[in-house]
Design a protein around this motif. Structure first.
Motif, PDB file in Angstrom:
ATOM      1  N   ALA A   1     -64.638 -44.282  83.009  1.00  0.00           N
ATOM      2  CA  ALA A   1     -64.547 -44.895  84.337  1.00  0.00           C
ATOM      3  C   ALA A   1     -63.109 -45.074  84.802  1.00  0.00           C
ATOM      4  O   ALA A   1     -62.841 -45.095  86.008  1.00  0.00           O
ATOM      5  CB  ALA A   1     -65.265 -46.244  84.335  1.00  0.00           C
ATOM      6  N   VAL A   2     -62.176 -45.172  83.870  1.00  0.00           N
ATOM      7  CA  VAL A   2     -60.770 -45.332  84.234  1.00  0.00           C
ATOM      8  C   VAL A   2     -60.131 -43.985  84.561  1.00  0.00           C
ATOM      9  O   VAL A   2     -59.400 -43.849  85.554  1.00  0.00           O
ATOM     10  CB  VAL A   2     -60.007 -46.045  83.096  1.00  0.00           C
ATOM     11  N   GLU A   3     -60.398 -42.977  83.738  1.00  0.00           N
ATOM     12  CA  GLU A   3     -59.747 -41.683  83.924  1.00  0.00           C
ATOM     13  C   GLU A   3     -60.398 -40.855  85.034  1.00  0.00           C
ATOM     14  O   GLU A   3     -59.714 -40.091  85.699  1.00  0.00           O
ATOM     15  CB  GLU A   3     -59.775 -40.898  82.601  1.00  0.00           C
TER      16      GLU A   3
ATOM     17  N   SER B   1     -68.328 -43.614  88.481  1.00  0.00           N
ATOM     18  CA  SER B   1     -68.903 -44.739  89.226  1.00  0.00           C
ATOM     19  C   SER B   1     -70.120 -44.291  90.037  1.00  0.00           C
ATOM     20  O   SER B   1     -71.069 -45.071  90.219  1.00  0.00           O
ATOM     21  CB  SER B   1     -67.849 -45.348  90.153  1.00  0.00           C
ATOM     22  N   ALA B   2     -70.113 -43.060  90.518  1.00  0.00           N
ATOM     23  CA  ALA B   2     -71.288 -42.544  91.231  1.00  0.00           C
ATOM     24  C   ALA B   2     -72.504 -42.480  90.309  1.00  0.00           C
ATOM     25  O   ALA B   2     -73.638 -42.769  90.723  1.00  0.00           O
ATOM     26  CB  ALA B   2     -70.984 -41.163  91.808  1.00  0.00           C
TER      27      ALA B   2
ATOM     28  N   LEU C   1     -72.707 -52.409  85.357  1.00  0.00           N
ATOM     29  CA  LEU C   1     -71.887 -53.338  86.128  1.00  0.00           C
ATOM     30  C   LEU C   1     -70.677 -53.814  85.321  1.00  0.00           C
ATOM     31  O   LEU C   1     -69.569 -53.931  85.863  1.00  0.00           O
ATOM     32  CB  LEU C   1     -72.741 -54.530  86.564  1.00  0.00           C
ATOM     33  N   ALA C   2     -70.883 -54.072  84.036  1.00  0.00           N
ATOM     34  CA  ALA C   2     -69.755 -54.515  83.202  1.00  0.00           C
ATOM     35  C   ALA C   2     -68.692 -53.429  83.090  1.00  0.00           C
ATOM     36  O   ALA C   2     -67.484 -53.716  83.105  1.00  0.00           O
ATOM     37  CB  ALA C   2     -70.256 -54.914  81.815  1.00  0.00           C
ATOM     38  N   THR C   3     -69.124 -52.170  82.997  1.00  0.00           N
ATOM     39  CA  THR C   3     -68.153 -51.075  82.915  1.00  0.00           C
ATOM     40  C   THR C   3     -67.376 -50.939  84.210  1.00  0.00           C
ATOM     41  O   THR C   3     -66.144 -50.710  84.189  1.00  0.00           O
ATOM     42  CB  THR C   3     -68.891 -49.763  82.596  1.00  0.00           C
ATOM     43  N   LEU C   4     -68.044 -51.082  85.347  1.00  0.00           N
ATOM     44  CA  LEU C   4     -67.346 -51.015  86.628  1.00  0.00           C
ATOM     45  C   LEU C   4     -66.331 -52.146  86.756  1.00  0.00           C
ATOM     46  O   LEU C   4     -65.223 -51.945  87.281  1.00  0.00           O
ATOM     47  CB  LEU C   4     -68.360 -51.071  87.778  1.00  0.00           C
TER      48      LEU C   4
ATOM     49  N   TYR D   1     -60.607 -53.711  86.647  1.00  0.00           N
ATOM     50  CA  TYR D   1     -59.611 -54.625  86.090  1.00  0.00           C
ATOM     51  C   TYR D   1     -58.440 -53.861  85.473  1.00  0.00           C
ATOM     52  O   TYR D   1     -57.268 -54.260  85.606  1.00  0.00           O
ATOM     53  CB  TYR D   1     -60.304 -55.508  85.058  1.00  0.00           C
ATOM     54  N   GLU D   2     -58.723 -52.745  84.811  1.00  0.00           N
ATOM     55  CA  GLU D   2     -57.662 -51.952  84.183  1.00  0.00           C
ATOM     56  C   GLU D   2     -56.929 -51.087  85.201  1.00  0.00           C
ATOM     57  O   GLU D   2     -55.700 -50.944  85.141  1.00  0.00           O
ATOM     58  CB  GLU D   2     -58.261 -51.073  83.091  1.00  0.00           C
TER      59      GLU D   2
END
Length: 582
Positions: free
Chosen positions: A308-310, A316-317, A336-339, A344-345
């Motif tokens: 999700a960061v890279e 996210s889709a 939701l927690a991953t998003l 946050y990062e």
């Protein structure tokens, strides 16, 4: 001669020393052989045996000849063949190399040359300290280069041109009688450098008689060859390991290896990451712990966050698209927690918080070390004081603390001024540009499913609703100062206000977290209309009731922080109005 032979026989010297310098050493050795008694000389001592006289010298020369015969350069092989023929003659044997030309045949085979040993045939350059140093320590002077036809009475003139300092390279490297090696003499001549290759800055390629230049082998074994499943080097291999069937023999090892390496591979940003990010996210999201694997949830979550960061948009889709499908509640909460963690990062808040914690610990350690010692009773047994457990954290506590901290950090206290501080770390907010896309994508899916009673009923529905509100609040908070953040805050404020009457404490806490996250981004005009009752009728009463009557402690803290921030805002506006009227 033993010292020179030990230098001449080493492999490192043969491989990394200039060919011309090696020829100097070879000339010294074959000329030195002229001073030794010949086996066929009847005038010498009959008990003399060259092999028994110097076994170290013979061993060194044999090793040097063997190394040079394996070289690819003819000049180096020629030196080995020349010394080999001389050595064989001294040992009373006959050796002849067909590759060696007659013109290159060692001149020491001619006994007539012995008559010129005592002659002064060496012509050093002017002011050559090395020549004086060698000649002063030798009982006899040896010729430098002896051609096939040599006139003893003719003055020797070097073919090489001398440099500006008058130094000449036409000398023979000889060992001093006091035990100095040729390497030490050359190092002294070159001003502390062993050979010219040190001038290039790579001293590892220069020959040295010190064993420190020999780098040791790394004896540490990572035991990679003993692994049942080798580590995947590409994302495609990692994806294949994740898709391994549970019926396969190495299914457990395949899944464990993939989970351990997926985050590291994704963080390295391979070229095929954009193509495989969505597929990897689906595999990790719906992966089940069929083998009771150690740290399964932690490894799986780290892989999802890395994806999700890279690659935030395609991943996210996937999460938002599957959020309200026919899946279990745990998978929805994982999405939701991953998003939240990715936002946050990406915003840089994680790096700032980690840096702040490090500085805080460093400051506390300095305060403890600099604190004066206090005499008196001391606690000899540690651990008697009861401390709250650090691993047990109630749901939503972190979001409550972050919301209160966000409000307090953005509140301007008149009369005190802003404290000047030099930030020790600078980060860039990569989430700001994509915040509206993720915010409205999640909000749109939420609105489509708002009438689904099966989805929102009961305790599971309340928990899912609270997680959605907190995720939207995280998007607003992490959007930073990018344009449009106030619009996101306004829409989230309206959405959260519509759920203020739900009795579940988890939802009430999420509503207040969303409102607290929106307040710092809203315009003062909008907030004044809210407080005056022109919009969101009953907001002051709801806030006052939450501060005093809400049974949940987190809700009371959040409501108190919001009220304090709004009171500070009203006071600042009244102060500004009075100043203008005055």
């Amino acid at each position: 001669m033993d010292l020179v032979a030990q230098t001449w026989c080493e492999t490192l010297f043969v491989q990394h020393t200039d060919t011309r310098k090696q020829q100097y050493i070879t000339e010294f050795l074959r000329t030195a052989f002229l001073l030794l008694p010949s086996p066929n000389d009847n005038n010498q001592n009959r008990d003399y045996n060259f092999e028994t006289y110097s076994s170290v010298l013979v061993s060194s020369l044999l090793q040097g000849v063997s190394v040079r015969l394996n070289a690819s350069t003819y000049e180096i092989r020629k030196d080995g063949m020349v010394i080999g023929e001389i050595l064989s003659k001294q040992l009373g044997k006959e050796l002849h190399f067909d590759e060696l030309n007659e013109t290159d045949r060692v001149i020491a085979h001619d006994d007539d040359v012995r008559n010129i040993i005592s002659g002064d045939l060496i012509n050093f350059g002017p002011n050559d300290d090395l020549g004086e140093e060698i000649l002063s320590t030798s009982s006899r002077r040896t010729p430098a280069v002896l051609p096939d036809t040599l006139d003893p009475d003719e003055e020797y003139v070097s073919d090489d041109s001398s440099d500006d300092d008058g130094d000449s390279d036409d000398y023979i490297i000889s060992a001093e009688s006091n035990g100095s090696s040729p390497h030490d003499i050359i190092k002294k001549r070159n001003g502390g450098k062993a050979f010219d290759s040190e001038e290039d800055g790579d001293s590892s390629l220069c020959y040295s008689d010190d064993d420190n230049v020999l780098l040791p082998y790394n004896l540490e074994d990572d035991e990679e060859d003993l692994r049942e499943i080798p580590r995947p080097l590409y994302l495609r291999d990692c994806l294949d390991l994740l898709r391994a069937s549970n019926e396969e023999d190495n299914a457990y090892s395949s899944h464990q290896t993939a989970l351990q390496e997926v985050a590291k591979l994704v963080r390295s940003k391979p070229l095929d990451l954009p193509d495989l990010a969505a597929s990897l996210a689906k595999e990790l999201l719906f992966m089940e712990d069929k083998f009771n694997m150690a740290k399964f949830a932690e490894l799986r979550q780290s892989g999802l966050v890395a994806l999700a960061v890279e690659e935030p948009m395609p991943v996210s889709a996937v999460f938002i698209g599957d959020l309200f499908e026919n899946i279990d509640l745990g998978t929805r909460l994982d999405c939701l927690a991953t998003l939240q963690q990715a936002a946050y990062e990406l915003s840089g808040s994680k790096a700032l918080d980690e840096n702040r914690d490090v500085r805080k610990k460093h400051f506390q350690s300095e305060m403890i070390s600099n604190a004066p010692k206090i005499s008196g009773s001391r606690r000899l047994v540690q651990g008697n004081e009861e401390e709250p457990p650090k691993d047990i954290v109630t749901c939503g506590t972190d979001h409550v603390e972050r919301a209160i901290t966000s409000i307090e950090s953005r509140t301007r206290r008149w009369g005190k001024g802003r404290q000047k501080s030099t930030p020790s770390l600078t980060v860039s907010n990569r989430f700001g540009p994509i915040a509206p896309l993720q915010f409205y994508s999640l909000l749109g899916e939420f609105v489509k499913c708002k009438d689904d009673s099966c989805l929102w009923s009961g305790a599971n529905g309340a928990r899912l609703l609270a997680s959605c509100l907190i995720t939207l609040a995280t998007f607003v908070e992490c959007s930073g100062v990018y344009s449009g953040a106030d619009v996101l805050a306004k829409h989230l404020f309206e959405l959260a206000w519509s759920f203020r009457g739900i009795e579940a404490s988890e939802v009430r806490s999420a509503v207040l977290v969303a409102l607290a996250s929106c307040v710092p981004f809203l315009h003062s005009t909008f907030l004044v209309n809210v407080l005056n009752g022109q919009s969101f009728d009953g907001f002051p009463e709801f806030l006052s009731k939450s501060v005093t009557e809400d049974p949940d402690q987190n809700c009371r803290r959040l409501a108190s922080a919001i009220a304090k921030n709004l009171g500070t805002l009203i006071s600042s506006l009244e102060f500004g109005t009075e100043s203008n009227n005055f």
